[in-house]
Design an enzyme around this catalytic site. Structure first.
Site, PDB file in Angstrom:
ATOM      1  N   GLY A  19      -0.468  37.953 -33.612  1.00  0.00           N
ATOM      2  CA  GLY A  19      -0.694  39.421 -33.231  1.00  0.00           C
ATOM      3  C   GLY A  19       0.602  40.116 -32.844  1.00  0.00           C
ATOM      4  N   LYS A  39       0.183  29.266 -26.891  1.00  0.00           N
ATOM      5  CA  LYS A  39       0.582  30.580 -26.966  1.00  0.00           C
ATOM      6  C   LYS A  39       1.990  30.890 -26.981  1.00  0.00           C
ATOM      7  CE  LYS A  39      -3.118  33.859 -26.198  1.00  0.00           C
ATOM      8  NZ  LYS A  39      -3.804  34.965 -25.206  1.00  0.00           N
ATOM      9  N   ASP A 130      -9.831  45.507 -22.386  1.00  0.00           N
ATOM     10  CA  ASP A 130     -10.041  45.443 -23.706  1.00  0.00           C
ATOM     11  C   ASP A 130     -11.474  44.754 -24.081  1.00  0.00           C
ATOM     12  OD1 ASP A 130      -9.208  45.573 -26.392  1.00  0.00           O
ATOM     13  OD2 ASP A 130      -7.729  44.001 -26.144  1.00  0.00           O
TER      14      ASP A 130
END
Length: 173
Positions: A19, A39, A130
């Site tokens: 992303g 990540k 979010d």
């Protein structure tokens, strides 16, 4: 992965997703055989968020049942920030796309779990900004936590001080 010349037990196996803020890989702890999520974020990214995500996981505490266990955070090599955590199962969005509409019982159970998560976060002075099905994952299939819901995300937490709110907290429900 290598950190400052020290060989890490974690190796990248396959790409999961990417992303705006980096990539997520399926990885393996070679010492234990445990599958993990890794990540990665380039350390010169214009909006580095991985350290913020790690900081909020720390604030929630390592015993928080709604976040993945964290095994490593730091600079890897000279160009990557890395966060190594439990490898979880699919997101609520992916489950919906795969299985179709959830039953009323399942929807109620998910709703109750999410309310517990938000309540616990608010007690620690955090607000999750979010809220979407992509950011809620279940445990890996066939694991003891397969039916647990976990919260993930980058740059989606805000520290709040409820004492500064203009109205009593009960009115914000």
């Amino acid at each position: 992965m290598t950190k400052e010349g020290v060989q890490s037990p974690f190796i990248l196996k396959s790409f999961i997703a990417g992303g705006a803020f980096g990539q997520v890989y399926r990885g393996l702890n070679e010492r234990t055989g445990q599958l993990v999520a890794i990540k990665l974020e380039h350390n010169d990214a214009p909006h580095r968020q991985l350290y913020l995500e790690f900081g909020f996981y720390l604030k929630l505490g390592k015993n928080c049942p709604y976040i993945p266990a964290i095994y490593f955070f730091g600079i890897v090599g000279e160009v990557w920030n890395a966060l190594v955590m439990d490898l979880l199962g699919p997101s609520l969005k992916k489950l919906y796309e795969t299985l179709g509409q959830f039953s009323e019982q399942c929807t109620a159970a998910v709703g109750v779990s999410l309310m517990r998560i938000f309540s616990d976060f608010h007690k620690k002075g955090l607000l999750f900004r979010d809220v979407k099905p992509d950011n809620f994952l279940v445990g890996r299939p066939n694991s003891k936590n397969a039916h647990s819901i976990y919260l993930i995300g980058e740059y989606c937490f805000t520290c709040i001080d409820f004492q500064l709110l203009p109205l009593p907290l009960q009115t914000w429900v």
